[in-house]
Design an enzyme around this catalytic site. Structure first.
Site, mmCIF file in Angstrom:
data_model
loop_
_atom_site.group_PDB
_atom_site.id
_atom_site.type_symbol
_atom_site.label_atom_id
_atom_site.label_comp_id
_atom_site.label_asym_id
_atom_site.label_seq_id
_atom_site.Cartn_x
_atom_site.Cartn_y
_atom_site.Cartn_z
ATOM 1 N N ASP A 167 -27.650 -20.088 -16.290
ATOM 2 C CA ASP A 167 -27.497 -18.918 -15.423
ATOM 3 C C ASP A 167 -28.650 -18.817 -14.430
ATOM 4 O O ASP A 167 -28.469 -18.469 -13.267
ATOM 5 C CB ASP A 167 -27.515 -17.631 -16.253
ATOM 6 C CG ASP A 167 -26.334 -17.477 -17.181
ATOM 7 O OD1 ASP A 167 -25.620 -16.470 -17.062
ATOM 8 O OD2 ASP A 167 -26.142 -18.349 -18.040
ATOM 9 N N ASP A 319 -17.632 -21.707 -22.391
ATOM 10 C CA ASP A 319 -17.143 -21.236 -23.690
ATOM 11 C C ASP A 319 -16.168 -20.070 -23.460
ATOM 12 O O ASP A 319 -16.624 -18.956 -23.254
ATOM 13 C CB ASP A 319 -18.290 -20.852 -24.619
ATOM 14 C CG ASP A 319 -19.410 -20.068 -23.931
ATOM 15 O OD1 ASP A 319 -19.518 -20.050 -22.696
ATOM 16 O OD2 ASP A 319 -20.201 -19.472 -24.673
ATOM 17 N N GLU A 502 -19.402 -10.653 -13.716
ATOM 18 C CA GLU A 502 -19.689 -11.980 -14.261
ATOM 19 C C GLU A 502 -18.729 -13.050 -13.750
ATOM 20 O O GLU A 502 -19.113 -14.191 -13.504
ATOM 21 C CB GLU A 502 -19.604 -11.890 -15.786
ATOM 22 C CG GLU A 502 -19.838 -13.172 -16.522
ATOM 23 C CD GLU A 502 -19.512 -13.040 -17.999
ATOM 24 O OE1 GLU A 502 -20.004 -13.884 -18.778
ATOM 25 O OE2 GLU A 502 -18.782 -12.111 -18.387
#
Length: 544
Positions: A167, A319, A502
């Site tokens: 990130d 994921d 996000e």
């Protein structure tokens, strides 16, 4: 829990080919902390090991809606005392588990986001978010699962209250664009500290993340800092670059053809690749019940095998995605450790070329040619094994001996890192244009599975990988289409809901969905990529 094997001090840990005997001349990485039974020396016990009976009871009964909430909670007493008290009290009449947890733990709120003022434009809002998402944790409370860091850093936001590895590269891009170069450098120094302290960069700065890493962007972070700091940056971080490489290549020097160990795979023809891995084969503490439920659905597989593949999928950053699923549908068919990923191996190529560059900045250091040779060998192996003749780079199933037939956003990593040939870059661009371009940016995959790293979601980091990689090979028009489509998506949701999130639904002009938890606000890497794209594709009215 399985123990981690100690990391060697020298680069030789990572090098498996005889031509690398000269690398002893390279400056050694600092000795990593020695592993012990429950992780790395000095690191706090993970909650599932510190008070296992209480941990399982809390997670199994869903005391918290989010399983991450309990592993992030701060014990108010020594864990051994909490465990003893729980074992003593749980059988008594009237015992209340929620009351016990409330009396013994302090829970954390989500990372806050800035309140938007009426009429605020997108860029000023992002600039105002940086201090809101900035944290300092040079000292952490006793028994916390948080790992201390010497410098300030930016968290993603929402449930993600700690520093995350991959990130942060995209966050740092935005910080530099905002003129926050000092904070970007402090984040780089935090990652160097983690390498020095633990021998690798963990998934995130929590004890329960130490058994795995994330996509290795440290060399890109060093490259970003070197754009302003010059050659001295490469010299300064060479030991940590070497240790990063040693971590990913651990075991390669003794690996025989057709074998794999930890994060390295050697194919039958001798080609050396990397895969994702985790040193534990138990349910993830932060997703304990979800992992148990997934393993229960895979009745024909050992539970530990499923847990390892779930954890390796978490190390991938994707994921979860159909990239890792044997049947492209059910999470219980996950087989991450059987996959040689195109993105990971492209990143390792960049690490090798960065090491060659950094060695060249050292006086009288011949290790440049060693790393350059490794990079050339990896490039040849990628071109041989990770290319689908239909016209795109893809993952390779090393156990089944076949290339994936799935076009994913990961196909653009060879362009981003410069490992692709010019001809194959053009073909890859056409495949991406045909399969993955959507009104809201670049789709992660073309399959809508309900997993968050599949269609219809578009993720900020993959937009930047695509735009930067395509521009590198002269595919400017496609890069601009992807970049502006994503900016339009971000702007639309910002106008409607006054926030950045996000991930995004690239087909419906809204926030993305799927996965194990609700959509999170904040959001570090979206902020960073948005600023970079706004700089590339500005509009007179400030909107894309």
């Amino acid at each position: 829990m399985k123990t981690c094997r100690p990391l060697h001090q020298m680069l030789a840990l990572a090098l498996s080919l005889a031509l690398l005997a000269q690398t002893a001349c390279a400056p050694p990485a600092r000795q990593a902390a020695a592993p012990h039974q429950h992780g790395l020396a000095g690191a706090p016990l993970t909650p599932d090991l510190a008070y296992p009976e209480l941990f399982q009871a809390v997670q199994q009964r869903w005391v918290f809606d989010d399983q991450k909430q309990f592993v992030d909670a701060l014990p108010l007493k020594p864990p051994a005392q909490i465990r003893a008290d729980y074992l003593d009290q749980r059988g008594r009449s009237g015992f209340d588990l929620k009351e016990f947890v409330a009396a013994n733990f302090e829970t954390a709120d989500a990372a806050e986001t800035a309140q938007i003022r009426a009429g605020t434009a997108l860029r000023p809002h992002i600039d105002a978010l940086w201090p809101v998402l900035t944290r300092r944790s040079a000292q952490v409370p006793p028994h916390s699962s948080m790992l201390p860091l010497p410098h300030a850093y930016v968290v993603p936001g929402g449930r993600f209250r700690e520093l995350y590895y991959w990130d942060s590269y995209f966050t740092m891009l935005g910080l530099v664009e905002s003129g926050q170069t000092r904070l970007s450098r402090q984040m780089l120094d935090n990652f160097a500290h983690l390498i020095d302290r633990y021998g690798h960069i963990p998934n995130g700065t929590r004890s329960y993340y130490l058994s795995r890493s994330q996509p290795p962007f440290f060399s890109h972070m060093v490259e970003l800092e070197a754009r302003t700091g010059g050659d001295e940056v490469y010299r300064r971080y060479l030991p940590q670059l070497q240790q990063e490489y040693a971590f990913w290549m651990d075991g390669a020097q003794t690996l025989k053809p057709g074998q794999a160990t930890r994060r390295v795979v050697r194919l039958a023809d001798g080609s050396l690749f990397n895969r994702y891995w985790d040193d534990r084969d138990t349910p993830r503490p932060e997703s304990w019940m979800q992992d148990r439920e997934t393993a229960a659905q895979a009745a024909d597989r050992p539970a530990g095998e499923v847990y390892r593949d779930l954890r390796a999928g978490a190390e991938s950053g994707w994921d979860y995605s159909t990239r890792w699923l044997g049947d492209r549908r059910q999470l219980s068919t996950i087989r991450t450790t059987a996959i040689v990923p195109i993105d990971l191996n492209s990143l390792l190529y960049h690490l090798e070329t960065t090491l060659a560059l950094a060695c060249g900045k050292q006086p009288a250091s011949p290790c440049t040619r060693d790393y350059r040779a490794l990079a050339q060998q990896r490039q040849a192996a990628i071109e041989k094994h990770l290319w689908n003749a239909a016209g795109y780079y893809a993952d390779y199933d090393w156990k089944q001996g076949r290339i994936s037939d799935q076009v994913t956003a990961a196909t653009l990593y060879p362009l981003f890192t410069g490992v692709a040939s010019a001809q194959r870059a053009r073909l890859t661009a056409r495949s991406v244009q045909a399969h993955l371009v959507a009104p809201g940016g670049l789709l992660t995959t073309a399959i809508d599975s309900g997993q968050q790293w599949d269609a219809p979601n578009a993720w900020a980091p993959l937009q930047w990988i695509a735009v930067d990689g395509l521009r590198r090979y002269g595919e400017d028009a496609l890069a601009q289409t992807i970049g502006q489509n994503f900016l339009n998506q971000v702007q639309t949701l910002f106008d409607n809901e006054h926030k950045l999130v996000e991930k995004y639904d690239a087909t419906a002009g809204r926030g993305g969905g799927g996965g194990e938890y609700p959509l999170q606000d904040g959001f570090g890497w979206t902020n960073g990529v948005t600023l970079k794209l706004l700089a590339l594709y500005p509009q007179p009215d400030g909107k894309p």
